[in-house]
Motif scaffolding. Structure first.
Motif, short mmCIF file in Angstrom:
data_model
loop_
_atom_site.label_atom_id
_atom_site.label_comp_id
_atom_site.label_asym_id
_atom_site.label_seq_id
_atom_site.Cartn_x
_atom_site.Cartn_y
_atom_site.Cartn_z
N ASN A 101 0.91 -1.31 -0.07
CA ASN A 101 0.03 0.05 0.06
C ASN A 101 0.86 1.33 -0.01
O ASN A 101 0.53 2.26 -0.70
CB ASN A 101 -0.87 0.08 1.21
CG ASN A 101 -2.19 0.96 1.31
OD1 ASN A 101 -2.59 1.16 0.14
ND2 ASN A 101 -2.13 1.77 2.23
N VAL A 102 1.98 1.16 0.93
CA VAL A 102 2.74 2.42 0.95
C VAL A 102 3.48 2.60 -0.45
O VAL A 102 3.69 3.64 -0.77
CB VAL A 102 3.82 2.33 2.35
CG1 VAL A 102 5.03 3.35 1.79
CG2 VAL A 102 3.27 2.33 3.35
N ASP A 120 6.60 4.00 -5.96
CA ASP A 120 7.66 3.41 -6.02
C ASP A 120 7.54 1.89 -5.66
O ASP A 120 7.74 1.40 -4.71
CB ASP A 120 8.59 4.06 -4.91
CG ASP A 120 9.83 3.60 -5.01
OD1 ASP A 120 10.53 3.05 -5.93
OD2 ASP A 120 10.61 3.74 -3.95
N TYR A 121 7.23 1.22 -6.79
CA TYR A 121 7.09 -0.19 -6.39
C TYR A 121 7.85 -0.92 -7.66
O TYR A 121 8.11 -0.29 -8.55
CB TYR A 121 5.25 -0.58 -6.82
CG TYR A 121 4.60 0.20 -7.48
CD1 TYR A 121 4.78 -0.17 -8.98
CD2 TYR A 121 3.89 1.19 -7.37
CE1 TYR A 121 4.31 0.43 -10.18
CE2 TYR A 121 3.28 1.73 -8.25
CZ TYR A 121 3.34 1.53 -9.71
OH TYR A 121 2.64 2.15 -10.58
N PRO A 122 8.24 -2.27 -7.27
CA PRO A 122 9.08 -2.96 -8.11
C PRO A 122 8.28 -3.31 -9.40
O PRO A 122 7.21 -3.27 -9.67
CB PRO A 122 9.44 -4.36 -7.40
CG PRO A 122 9.16 -3.95 -6.08
CD PRO A 122 7.93 -3.03 -6.00
N GLU A 123 9.35 -3.78 -10.51
CA GLU A 123 8.93 -4.15 -11.60
C GLU A 123 7.93 -5.13 -11.96
O GLU A 123 7.10 -5.15 -12.48
CB GLU A 123 10.04 -4.15 -12.52
CG GLU A 123 11.00 -3.08 -12.84
CD GLU A 123 12.25 -3.22 -13.52
OE1 GLU A 123 12.23 -3.09 -14.64
OE2 GLU A 123 13.21 -3.76 -12.92
N ASN A 177 4.37 -9.98 -6.60
CA ASN A 177 3.61 -11.35 -6.33
C ASN A 177 3.25 -11.54 -5.02
O ASN A 177 4.09 -10.90 -4.13
CB ASN A 177 4.52 -12.33 -6.91
CG ASN A 177 4.16 -13.87 -6.41
OD1 ASN A 177 4.63 -14.36 -5.49
ND2 ASN A 177 3.14 -14.37 -7.25
N GLY A 178 2.06 -12.05 -4.62
CA GLY A 178 1.93 -12.52 -3.34
C GLY A 178 1.09 -11.56 -2.39
O GLY A 178 1.08 -11.55 -1.24
N TYR A 179 0.44 -10.51 -2.99
CA TYR A 179 -0.78 -9.71 -2.18
C TYR A 179 -1.69 -10.26 -2.14
O TYR A 179 -2.10 -11.26 -3.05
CB TYR A 179 -0.48 -8.49 -2.80
CG TYR A 179 -0.67 -8.28 -4.23
CD1 TYR A 179 -0.99 -9.04 -5.28
CD2 TYR A 179 -0.32 -6.88 -5.03
CE1 TYR A 179 -0.83 -8.86 -6.41
CE2 TYR A 179 -0.35 -6.71 -6.30
CZ TYR A 179 -0.66 -7.65 -7.11
OH TYR A 179 -0.70 -7.72 -8.41
N SER A 180 -2.62 -9.90 -1.18
CA SER A 180 -4.01 -10.27 -1.05
C SER A 180 -4.96 -9.94 -2.20
O SER A 180 -4.43 -8.82 -2.96
CB SER A 180 -4.50 -9.57 0.25
OG SER A 180 -4.83 -8.35 0.20
N MET A 181 -6.16 -10.53 -2.25
CA MET A 181 -6.90 -9.99 -3.23
C MET A 181 -7.44 -8.64 -3.43
O MET A 181 -7.47 -7.61 -4.26
CB MET A 181 -8.31 -10.70 -3.47
CG MET A 181 -7.89 -12.33 -3.54
SD MET A 181 -7.82 -12.61 -5.32
CE MET A 181 -9.17 -11.86 -6.25
N LYS A 240 -6.68 -2.84 -5.74
CA LYS A 240 -5.90 -1.54 -5.44
C LYS A 240 -5.24 -1.13 -6.77
O LYS A 240 -5.33 -0.25 -7.15
CB LYS A 240 -5.32 -1.19 -4.12
CG LYS A 240 -6.36 -1.20 -3.04
CD LYS A 240 -5.56 -0.61 -1.47
CE LYS A 240 -6.44 -0.08 -0.49
NZ LYS A 240 -5.66 0.48 0.57
N TYR A 241 -4.22 -2.09 -6.90
CA TYR A 241 -3.09 -1.85 -7.80
C TYR A 241 -3.77 -1.88 -9.31
O TYR A 241 -3.63 -0.83 -9.86
CB TYR A 241 -2.17 -3.08 -7.89
CG TYR A 241 -0.89 -2.64 -7.02
CD1 TYR A 241 0.34 -2.52 -7.49
CD2 TYR A 241 -1.12 -2.67 -5.59
CE1 TYR A 241 1.58 -1.90 -6.59
CE2 TYR A 241 0.05 -2.44 -4.52
CZ TYR A 241 0.99 -1.94 -5.30
OH TYR A 241 2.29 -1.91 -4.46
#
Length: 543
Positions: free
Chosen positions: A106-107, A113-116, A119-123, A128-129
């Protein structure tokens, strides 16, 4: 003179423009390397994307698995990931969050600023993404870079794709652990220490009342293991789905916090299920009678795993693979010491009991974010991972080192399975066997071939009492809507709220307290949330 000079300049500029256009046209068709799949084409530089690359060039891509317990892979240090780079031209820089996965995600989303690859987040975090436009659709990249086999049904089943597509019809994550038959997706079951159960005379357990009485007998026997008190029961509370699993013993079909109500034909919050009250009543009795280890309700995944390995529990309510490390340690001391699944007790007379669930569509897998500098390399890497070659390499390792082909069928070499079980992570880092373990199809899972008898029996028992949750599992709510905001609150708070009820010394108010909790969420718009779930459910199922 001045006019001639201006004319000359104009002519030169026109010639340069024609040369540029010619070069661009020549590159529009592009060619793809037969080994790496790299394409030297495409002219869309609107997002400053790297559209061309030398086939011999290694592209490094950031990959984060949003699980703080994951130990990132040192890519290329083992034979398998080294071979994957050789075959794709892609090297992953693997990362793990320093805090709780969804909070970090979320941050990162808020900051951009998220990686390219993630994997592994909740539904809910995935939703949100998607809503923020932070992810490429797989459809877009497949079409743009010409990898039709990813979506034509030859690698990912079309049914699995349909389940995971968002409301706009697009696929924003490559599913993993999908299958045609649900193999490997279910593991929830009640297990017992084999040696201890034999010492107790293997008392029959046909109902939950029988189970409760056996737990009391164990408590009163004051059993110890290595001078340590043995608790009658452990509940894998760190898995927020376990409460629904226990309620399913009484006849419900709850997946995490939701279930499909056959009477109302709606997807509803599990607080409405009468079986949930029975599950909470059972756990409350076990807690107050000293039958369940109270630390289970505060343990994290590492702590509960260590407790299993210490052999301090007689019965567990967990996923059987959470006990694999414990089984390996215990059985080395005594071959009779391991956890074995029991037939599931009946909770409600006349109602079929369940515990876990299976699904065929798989889990949320890998997503390529809009921060990816080279999406062609990313989708090329995914294409290889999904191919038979990539699947076999990841599952079995390198031919001649950990596997061999017999009549075209891959098999692990003698001893590899045993070594992998003895040190799952260490052996994976050494050989690469199931080290990457992402975007997997159960088609090539060697557990179909060589699984140890106890594990196979536990898996069969889990499957025996599982229901099909394929269409419940992918339901997601737009996070910015009132319904999405409410679900985020439920997802965060519901288990702590019910834990307070379970540990209450007064067990007479359980039903009324659950009703109060239900009314609280109804006051915040639960009906609208359930309508949104139901609408998605009907869309996915075609109803």
């Amino acid at each position: 003179m001045k006019k001639r000079a201006i004319s000359l300049i104009v002519i030169i500029l026109m010639v340069l423009a024609m040369i540029s256009a010619g070069c661009k046209s020549a590159n529009d068709g592009g060619t793809k390397d037969s080994t790496t799949g790299q394409t030297t084409n495409n002219n869309d530089n609107e997002n400053n994307l790297i559209e061309t690359s030398d086939p011999d060039e290694i592209v490094e891509i950031e990959f984060m698995r949003l699980d703080p317990s994951w130990d990132p892979i040192e890519w290329g240090e083992d034979p398998v990931t080294k071979r994957m780079t050789e075959r794709t031209g892609v090297k992953l820089k693997c990362l793990a969050p320093s805090g709780e996965g969804d909070q970090v995600a979320n941050v990162m989303l808020l900051s951009g600023d998220y990686p390219e690859i993630i994997n592994g987040y909740s539904m809910s975090m995935y939703a949100k993404y998607v809503s923020a436009g932070a992810l490429y659709s797989i459809d877009e990249l497949v079409e743009k870079y010409d990898y039709p086999q990813i979506l034509d049904g030859s690698t990912i089943p079309l049914a699995s794709q349909a389940v995971h597509r968002s409301a706009d019809g697009k696929l924003y994550a490559v599913p993993e652990w999908f299958s045609e038959d649900g193999f490997g997706s279910v593991g929830q079951i009640i297990t017992v220490r084999n040696d201890t159960y034999k010492e107790l005379g293997q008392p029959p357990i046909e109902t939950m009342d029988d189970f409760y009485e056996v737990l009391k007998t164990i408590r009163d026997s004051n059993l110890t293991y290595k001078d340590m008190k043995m608790w009658p029961l452990a509940v894998h509370w760190v898995d927020s789905a376990i409460l629904g699993d226990i309620a399913n013993i009484y006849g419900s079909k709850i997946y995490r916090f939701i279930y499909f109500n056959e009477d109302t034909k709606k997807v509803e919050l599990f607080l409405r299920a009468p079986e949930l009250v029975k599950a909470v009543e059972f756990l409350n009795k076990c807690y107050n009678e000293g039958l369940v280890d109270p630390e289970c309700f505060t343990f994290d995944s590492t702590q509960i795993g260590e407790a299993y390995a210490q052999g301090k529990y007689v019965f567990t309510m967990s996923w059987f693979w959470n006990l694999w490390t414990a089984d390996s340690i215990l059985s080395q001391e005594d071959p009779e010491q391991y956890y074995t699944a029991i037939e599931l007790p009946q909770g409600t007379p006349g109602k079929q009991q369940y515990f876990g669930y299976y699904h065929t569509a798989g889990d949320l897998g890998v997503s390529i974010t809009r921060n990816c500098k080279n999406p062609e390399a990313a989708i090329r890497f995914i294409n290889f991972c999904l191919s038979d070659e990539g699947q076999i390499l990841d599952f079995y390792g390198v031919e001649g080192e950990t596997m061999e082909f017999r009549d075209g069928v891959p098999y692990l070499l003698d001893g590899v399975y045993e070594e992998k079980l003895a040190d799952w992570t260490g052996y994976g880092r050494k050989t690469g066997v199931r080290l990457w373990d992402r975007m997997k199809s159960q088609k090539w899972n060697w557990e179909r071939q060589v699984e140890a008898p106890v594990r196979a029996a536990n898996r069969a028992m889990a499957a025996k009492y599982a229901f099909d949750a394929t269409y419940l599992k992918p339901l997601q709510i737009e996070s910015t809507t009132p319904e999405g905001i409410l679900y985020a609150e439920i997802e965060t708070n519901i288990i702590p709220q019910i834990t307070e009820i379970i540990i209450d010394p007064d067990g007479t108010r359980i039903e009324s307290r659950i009703q109060e909790l239900l009314e609280y969420y109804e006051g915040k718009g639960l009906d609208s949330l359930e309508n949104a779930w139901t609408e998605q459910y009907n869309r996915i199922t075609g109803n």
